[in-house]
Scaffold this motif. Structure first.
Motif: not given
Length: 319
Positions: A4-32
Motif C-alpha cells: 500500500x506504500x508508494x514504490x517510487x516512480x523512477x526517472x530514467x535517462x535513456x538513449x533515445x533510439x532505445x525507445x524507438x526514435x529514429x536517430x541512429x546513424x542509419x536513420x533507424x531505431x534500436x527499440x528495446x
C-alpha cells in the motif's frame, strides 16, 4: 503494508533510439522491448541522443574512437572530423544537470556504450576496453548512478538488479527532497533493512549507524552521508547467500504463532533456493503469504518483498 506504500516512480535517462526514435546513424531505431513494453508504465523516461544534440542529424556518417596522446577522440569514420570538443562539452553540461535514478545507454556506441568499445590507431583496432565518450563522462560524474545498456538488460539477473536499484534510488530521492524529519528517515531505514542486508552487510550497518545520528547531526549533512551510504550498499550485487540470510531472518520474525509444519515447509523452500532448485520468488511468495496471515507487520513492510512492481516478474529466474 508495503503493497500500500508508494514504490517510487523512477526517472530514467535513456538513449533515445532505445525507445524507438529514429536517430541512429542509419536513420533507424534500436527499440528495446523490455524498456518500451514492460518497464515504461512504471518509469518516467528522459530520452537523450548526444549525436543529435551536437547537431549531427540522421542519417549521418558513423563514428569511432581513435587513439591520441590526450586520450580517445571521437571521430567521424570517413571524413576524420573531430567531434571530441562538442561531445565532451555536451557531456559536461548534461552531467551537471542530470536528475535521474538510472541510465540505460545504447550498447556498442562510440558515444554511449558502457563497455567493450573499440579504440583505433589508424585502421588497426588496438583495444576493446573503452567506454563511449559521452557515457564515460556521465559515469565519472555520477559513479553511484545505476547504469546499464540494452544488451546487458537481456540477462535476467542483470535486468532484475538494475530495476531494483532504480526503484530504490527513486524512493530515496522522494524522501530526501521532501520536508523529512528524523522519524521519516528512521521509518525509511526500517522498511529497507532486509533489502540492504541482501546487498551489503557493511552497508546495512553503515546506514543504520547514520540513522542513529538523526536529530543530532545537521540535516543536510546527514542526508548527503545517508544517500551515499544507501546507494553504495545498493550497488553491491545481492547474492544467494545474503538472500538466504535475509529469508531466514524473516522466517524468524514471523513468531511462534507459525505452526511447526508451516515453519518446516518454509525452511525447506529456503533450502531449495539456496541449492538453486527454485527461484527467489518462491520463498518470497510464501513468506509474504504467512506474514499476512500472522499479521507480522514488520515483515510485510519490508521493501525486500516488493522492491518494484510485481507485474515486472523479475525474480522468477533460477540463479
Amino acid at each position: 503494508m508495503v503493497e500500500d506504500q508508494c514504490l517510487g516512480r523512477p526517472r530514467v535517462a535513456v538513449s533515445s533510439c532505445l525507445l524507438g526514435a529514429r536517430v541512429r546513424h542509419n536513420g533507424n531505431h534500436s527499440r528495446a522491448r523490455y524498456l518500451t513494453d514492460e518497464l515504461a508504465p512504471f518509469v518516467d523516461w528522459v530520452p537523450i541522443c548526444p549525436e543529435m544534440e551536437i547537431g549531427l542529424g540522421t542519417p549521418r556518417e558513423s563514428l569511432r574512437l581513435e587513439r591520441s596522446p590526450s586520450g580517445p577522440r571521437l571521430m567521424t569514420r570517413n571524413t576524420g572530423r573531430d567531434l571530441t570538443p562538442a561531445m565532451t562539452g555536451l557531456a559536461a553540461e548534461r552531467s551537471a544537470g542530470l536528475d535521474v535514478d538510472g541510465y540505460v545507454f545504447k550498447a556498442k556506441s562510440p558515444s554511449c556504450g558502457i563497455h567493450g568499445i573499440p579504440l583505433y590507431d589508424g585502421e588497426t583496432m588496438v583495444t576493446r576496453q573503452n567506454r563511449g565518450l559521452f557515457a564515460d563522462a556521465v559515469i565519472e560524474s555520477h559513479p553511484l548512478l545505476p547504469v546499464e545498456d540494452e544488451g546487458r538488460l537481456r540477462d535476467a539477473v542483470l535486468r532484475e538488479a538494475f530495476t531494483e536499484r532504480i526503484f530504490a534510488h527513486a524512493r530515496l530521492r522522494e524522501l530526501l527532497r521532501s520536508d523529512w524529519r528524523p522519524r521519516d528517515l528512521v521509518a525509511f531505514q526500517s522498511r529497507h533493512k532486509m533489502q540492504l542486508l541482501a546487498h551489503s552487510t557493511e552497508g546495512y550497518r553503515e546506514t543504520g549507524r547514520l540513522v542513529a545520528e538523526a536529530g543530532t547531526r545537521p540535516r543536510e549533512e546527514l542526508a548527503g552521508a545517508y544517500g551515499t551510504a544507501f546507494c553504495t550498499a545498493m550497488a553491491v550485487k545481492a547474492s544467494v547467500g545474503r538472500n538466504v540470510n535475509v529469508l531466514q531472518h524473516c522466517l524468524g520474525m514471523l513468531g511462534d504463532e507459525l505452526d511447526p509444519v508451516r515453519r518446516a515447509d518454509l525452511a525447506e523452500v529456503i533450502a531449495s533456493y539456496q541449492e538453486r532448485r527454485v527461484a527467489l520468488s518462491v520463498p518470497l511468495a510464501l513468506l509474504r503469504h504467512h506474514a499476512r496471515g500472522e499479521a507480522a507487520t514488520y515483515v510485510q513492510n519490508q521493501t525486500y518483498f516488493l522492491p518494484y512492481p510485481d507485474e515486472l516478474g523479475l525474480r522468477n529466474h533460477v540463479v
